[in-house]
Design an enzyme around this catalytic site. Structure first.
Site, PDB file in Angstrom:
ATOM      1  N   SER A 113       0.936  -1.064   0.358  1.00  0.00           N
ATOM      2  CA  SER A 113      -0.271  -0.284  -0.015  1.00  0.00           C
ATOM      3  C   SER A 113       0.721   1.273   0.030  1.00  0.00           C
ATOM      4  O   SER A 113       1.756   1.438   0.268  1.00  0.00           O
ATOM      5  CB  SER A 113      -1.021  -0.194   1.608  1.00  0.00           C
ATOM      6  OG  SER A 113      -1.782   0.765   0.903  1.00  0.00           O
ATOM      7  N   TYR A 154      -2.221  -0.800  10.625  1.00  0.00           N
ATOM      8  CA  TYR A 154      -2.156  -1.395   9.860  1.00  0.00           C
ATOM      9  C   TYR A 154      -1.219  -1.518   8.726  1.00  0.00           C
ATOM     10  O   TYR A 154      -0.833  -2.012   7.749  1.00  0.00           O
ATOM     11  CB  TYR A 154      -3.492  -1.049   9.049  1.00  0.00           C
ATOM     12  CG  TYR A 154      -3.705  -1.715   7.457  1.00  0.00           C
ATOM     13  CD1 TYR A 154      -4.088  -2.609   7.410  1.00  0.00           C
ATOM     14  CD2 TYR A 154      -3.200  -0.251   6.897  1.00  0.00           C
ATOM     15  CE1 TYR A 154      -3.852  -2.685   5.243  1.00  0.00           C
ATOM     16  CE2 TYR A 154      -3.365  -0.171   5.337  1.00  0.00           C
ATOM     17  CZ  TYR A 154      -3.637  -1.672   4.346  1.00  0.00           C
ATOM     18  OH  TYR A 154      -4.103  -1.640   3.434  1.00  0.00           O
ATOM     19  N   LYS A 202       2.351  -3.678   6.176  1.00  0.00           N
ATOM     20  CA  LYS A 202       1.747  -3.693   4.615  1.00  0.00           C
ATOM     21  C   LYS A 202       3.583  -3.801   5.015  1.00  0.00           C
ATOM     22  O   LYS A 202       4.475  -4.326   4.214  1.00  0.00           O
ATOM     23  CB  LYS A 202       1.652  -2.752   5.171  1.00  0.00           C
ATOM     24  CG  LYS A 202      -0.362  -2.935   4.683  1.00  0.00           C
ATOM     25  CD  LYS A 202      -0.027  -4.672   3.650  1.00  0.00           C
ATOM     26  CE  LYS A 202      -1.568  -4.637   3.701  1.00  0.00           C
ATOM     27  NZ  LYS A 202      -1.707  -5.901   2.574  1.00  0.00           N
TER      28      LYS A 202
HETATM   29  P1  NAD Z   1     -11.055  -6.935   1.396  1.00  0.00           P
HETATM   30  O1  NAD Z   1     -11.290  -6.731   2.817  1.00  0.00           O
HETATM   31  O2  NAD Z   1     -12.651  -6.371   0.492  1.00  0.00           O
HETATM   32  O3  NAD Z   1     -10.557  -8.151   0.721  1.00  0.00           O
HETATM   33  C1  NAD Z   1      -9.496  -8.494   1.818  1.00  0.00           C
HETATM   34  C2  NAD Z   1     -10.323 -10.931   1.943  1.00  0.00           C
HETATM   35  O4  NAD Z   1      -9.165 -11.081   2.645  1.00  0.00           O
HETATM   36  C3  NAD Z   1     -11.289 -10.409   2.559  1.00  0.00           C
HETATM   37  O5  NAD Z   1     -12.086 -11.471   1.322  1.00  0.00           O
HETATM   38  C4  NAD Z   1     -11.287 -11.217   3.742  1.00  0.00           C
HETATM   39  O6  NAD Z   1     -12.105 -11.790   4.067  1.00  0.00           O
HETATM   40  C5  NAD Z   1      -9.931 -12.126   3.115  1.00  0.00           C
HETATM   41  N1  NAD Z   1      -9.102 -12.283   4.981  1.00  0.00           N
HETATM   42  C6  NAD Z   1      -8.914 -11.472   5.456  1.00  0.00           C
HETATM   43  N2  NAD Z   1      -7.761 -11.715   6.294  1.00  0.00           N
HETATM   44  C7  NAD Z   1      -7.637 -13.333   6.506  1.00  0.00           C
HETATM   45  C8  NAD Z   1      -7.518 -14.372   6.667  1.00  0.00           C
HETATM   46  N3  NAD Z   1      -6.748 -14.498   7.543  1.00  0.00           N
HETATM   47  N4  NAD Z   1      -7.044 -15.987   6.006  1.00  0.00           N
HETATM   48  C9  NAD Z   1      -8.586 -16.406   4.609  1.00  0.00           C
HETATM   49  N5  NAD Z   1      -8.569 -14.814   4.549  1.00  0.00           N
HETATM   50  C10 NAD Z   1      -8.696 -13.665   4.957  1.00  0.00           C
HETATM   51  O7  NAD Z   1     -10.442  -5.830   1.306  1.00  0.00           O
HETATM   52  P2  NAD Z   1      -9.513  -5.584  -0.308  1.00  0.00           P
HETATM   53  O8  NAD Z   1      -9.466  -4.399  -0.636  1.00  0.00           O
HETATM   54  O9  NAD Z   1     -10.018  -6.527  -1.578  1.00  0.00           O
HETATM   55  O10 NAD Z   1      -7.620  -5.882  -0.159  1.00  0.00           O
HETATM   56  C11 NAD Z   1      -7.078  -6.509  -1.164  1.00  0.00           C
HETATM   57  C12 NAD Z   1      -5.399  -6.089  -0.342  1.00  0.00           C
HETATM   58  O11 NAD Z   1      -5.306  -4.661  -0.462  1.00  0.00           O
HETATM   59  C13 NAD Z   1      -5.680  -6.392   1.357  1.00  0.00           C
HETATM   60  O12 NAD Z   1      -4.403  -6.716   1.334  1.00  0.00           O
HETATM   61  C14 NAD Z   1      -5.154  -4.696   1.631  1.00  0.00           C
HETATM   62  O13 NAD Z   1      -4.724  -4.148   2.689  1.00  0.00           O
HETATM   63  C15 NAD Z   1      -5.265  -4.804   0.293  1.00  0.00           C
HETATM   64  N6  NAD Z   1      -4.856  -2.840   0.005  1.00  0.00           N
HETATM   65  C16 NAD Z   1      -6.546  -2.705  -0.435  1.00  0.00           C
HETATM   66  C17 NAD Z   1      -6.463  -0.622  -0.757  1.00  0.00           C
HETATM   67  C18 NAD Z   1      -7.544  -0.268  -0.216  1.00  0.00           C
HETATM   68  O14 NAD Z   1      -8.153   0.685  -0.061  1.00  0.00           O
HETATM   69  N7  NAD Z   1      -8.624  -1.175  -0.743  1.00  0.00           N
HETATM   70  C19 NAD Z   1      -5.469   0.042   0.044  1.00  0.00           C
HETATM   71  C20 NAD Z   1      -4.251  -0.854   0.285  1.00  0.00           C
HETATM   72  C21 NAD Z   1      -3.720  -1.927   0.193  1.00  0.00           C
HETATM   73  N1  UFG Z   2     -12.818  11.499   3.839  1.00  0.00           N
HETATM   74  C1  UFG Z   2     -13.767  12.279   3.696  1.00  0.00           C
HETATM   75  N2  UFG Z   2     -14.839  11.905   4.536  1.00  0.00           N
HETATM   76  C2  UFG Z   2     -15.024  10.512   4.464  1.00  0.00           C
HETATM   77  C3  UFG Z   2     -13.414   9.944   3.837  1.00  0.00           C
HETATM   78  C4  UFG Z   2     -12.542   9.813   3.295  1.00  0.00           C
HETATM   79  O1  UFG Z   2     -13.094  13.279   3.590  1.00  0.00           O
HETATM   80  O2  UFG Z   2     -16.587  10.073   5.408  1.00  0.00           O
HETATM   81  C5  UFG Z   2     -10.880  11.580   3.185  1.00  0.00           C
HETATM   82  C6  UFG Z   2     -10.137  11.402   4.046  1.00  0.00           C
HETATM   83  O3  UFG Z   2      -9.461  12.487   4.062  1.00  0.00           O
HETATM   84  C7  UFG Z   2      -8.015  11.420   2.726  1.00  0.00           C
HETATM   85  C8  UFG Z   2      -9.102  11.098   1.395  1.00  0.00           C
HETATM   86  O4  UFG Z   2     -10.914  11.869   1.277  1.00  0.00           O
HETATM   87  O5  UFG Z   2      -8.454  13.068   2.442  1.00  0.00           O
HETATM   88  C9  UFG Z   2      -9.511   9.583   0.954  1.00  0.00           C
HETATM   89  O6  UFG Z   2      -9.706   9.005   2.491  1.00  0.00           O
HETATM   90  P1  UFG Z   2      -9.829   7.367   2.014  1.00  0.00           P
HETATM   91  O7  UFG Z   2      -9.726   6.828   3.563  1.00  0.00           O
HETATM   92  O8  UFG Z   2     -10.522   7.015   0.878  1.00  0.00           O
HETATM   93  O9  UFG Z   2      -8.504   6.559   1.856  1.00  0.00           O
HETATM   94  P2  UFG Z   2      -6.794   7.374   2.681  1.00  0.00           P
HETATM   95  O10 UFG Z   2      -5.967   7.783   1.208  1.00  0.00           O
HETATM   96  O11 UFG Z   2      -7.569   7.535   3.777  1.00  0.00           O
HETATM   97  O12 UFG Z   2      -6.600   5.350   2.790  1.00  0.00           O
HETATM   98  C10 UFG Z   2      -6.460   4.523   1.945  1.00  0.00           C
HETATM   99  C11 UFG Z   2      -6.635   3.215   2.445  1.00  0.00           C
HETATM  100  C12 UFG Z   2      -5.990   2.699   3.324  1.00  0.00           C
HETATM  101  C13 UFG Z   2      -4.144   2.785   2.138  1.00  0.00           C
HETATM  102  C14 UFG Z   2      -4.239   4.220   1.137  1.00  0.00           C
HETATM  103  C15 UFG Z   2      -2.920   4.028   0.648  1.00  0.00           C
HETATM  104  O13 UFG Z   2      -7.893   3.083   3.627  1.00  0.00           O
HETATM  105  O14 UFG Z   2      -5.844   1.506   3.686  1.00  0.00           O
HETATM  106  O15 UFG Z   2      -5.398   4.158   0.497  1.00  0.00           O
HETATM  107  O16 UFG Z   2      -3.031   5.184   0.085  1.00  0.00           O
HETATM  108  F1  UFG Z   2      -3.082   2.302   2.700  1.00  0.00           F
END
Ligand code: NAD
Ligand code: UFG
Length: 340
Positions: free
Chosen positions: A125, A152, A156
């Protein structure tokens, strides 16, 4: 082409990646404990692609059950999405996050090692960059564990180090660390998308639930940042572009590159106000909002330099903000209560 094991494949990014892998001709097996997802997502991916997915409801913390999955097939590559990802929850329950995300990954690596699987793609991330010292962020930008703003994010960065140490000890290993910026939107079919539990933490799911009438109004976390309009700026990337990046990363690992690290973002930052305007246009709905104080741990702006992924993977994002909002709205309006 070899079977790919996808951990966390039932989740948001995982389900979109499964679809792109199947369309690219890969066979896939998914393990997921369904703690933050439902198998319905995978059923829909099967319907959309006309292809089968082998599914095991297994927790990565259950090393024995995981080993059984590896015994049943030969995997060419593992894509590791499974993790807990709620920033606020990780502050309240840090041990749960370190156990699930770090121990879960170590268990996965041990199973890979026992079964001679050498290629791993990891969901990292942009959060590993902490508070950016300069923008855009390149893969060379500093990552300091004490500057990452929450547990969190630290899981990572810790896993990145675990995987690098592992590869150093076993040079036949290949690892792709993919640092995602802000994944949003949904598959163009409107059949799969993001379905957060409870009140969404992230901006786009919150905005779309306001648009569909599930939530009353958006809280904007601060309008006094040093950005053009005072609201936070992020690099939003269409989840299908992100999914395609994983398919290319799997192919890259077959060249035996060792450890590679790529930013997956568009390189363009949009503010919260710009997102509200774009979503209003895409949905035809008004998004009422109020300005709230800044959220702890938020940075003013964060966006990628994605040029290395272009150079080495031949990947770049080609879906813009309009498409992210239109596709996200199609999913939300066709499935107002997600998969339920
Ligand atoms: P998500 O929660 O939709 O998907 C994660 C999946 O992993 C879920 O289906 C959950 O049930 C499963 N899971 C969690 N712990 C587990 C375990 N111990 N064993 C088996 N399954 C397990 O999240 P996502 O948004 O699809 O994110 C996928 C990956 O990308 C994650 O590693 C997350 O940290 C990373 N990531 C997400 C974002 C974002 O904004 N969505 C940004 C950066 C990185
Ligand atoms: N924001 C609001 N109101 C809300 C939610 C978010 O104003 O209800 C704003 C935040 O302050 C930020 C922007 O919208 O300025 C984006 O916020 P998000 O929560 O959507 O995303 P972040 O950038 O904070 O974090 C996300 C994921 C993290 C990941 C990161 C990577 O949640 O897991 O992107 O850049 F690590």
């Amino acid at each position: 082409m070899g079977r790919v094991l996808v951990t966390g494949g039932a989740g948001y990014i995982g389900s979109h990646t499964c679809l792109e892998l199947l369309n690219a001709g890969f066979e896939i097996t998914v393990v997921d404990n369904l703690s933050n997802s439902t198998q319905e997502s995978l059923q829909r991916v099967s319907t959309l692609t006309g292809k089968e997915i082998a599914f095991f409801k297994v927790d990565l913390l259950d090393a024995e059950a995981l080993d059984t999955v590896f015994s049943r097939s030969d995997f060419g590559t593992v894509i590791h999405f499974a993790a807990l990802k709620a920033v606020g929850e990780s502050v309240a329950q840090p041990l749960q996050y370190y156990q699930n995300n770090v121990t879960g990954t170590v268990n996965l690596c041990q199973a890979m090692q026992r079964h001679g699987v050498t290629n791993l793609v990891f969901s990292s991330s942009a959060t590993v960059y902490g508070i950016p010292k300069s923008l855009p962020l390149t893969e060379q930008s500093e990552t300091l564990i004490h500057e990452v703003t929450n547990p969190y994010g630290r899981t990572k960065l810790m896993v990145e180090f675990v995987l690098k140490d592992w590869q150093r000890a076993f040079p036949a290993m290949n690892v792709a660390l993919l640092r995602y910026f802000n994944p949003v939107g949904a598959h163009v079919s409107g059949r799969i998308g993001e379905d957060p539990n409870g009140i969404p933490n992230n901006l786009l799911p919150y905005v779309s639930q306001v648009a569909v009438g599930r939530l009353e109004k958006l809280g904007v976390f601060g309008d006094d940042y040093e950005t053009a309009d005072g609201t936070g700026v992020r690099d939003y990337i269409h989840v299908v572009d992100l999914a395609v990046g994983h398919v290319l990363a799997v192919k890259k690992l077959s060249e035996n590159p060792g450890v590679v690290t790529y930013n997956l973002g568009t390189g363009i930052g949009y503010s919260v106000f710009q997102i509200i305007a774009a979503f209003e246009e895409a949905s035809g709905q008004r998004i009422p909002f109020e300005i709230l104080p800044r959220r702890a741990g938020d940075v003013a702006a964060c966006f990628a330099d994605p040029s290395l992924a272009k150079l080495e993977l031949g990947w770049s994002a080609n879906r813009g903000l309009q498409e992210m909002c239109i596709d996200g709205w199609r999913w939300q309006s066709n499935n107002p209560n997600g998969y339920a």
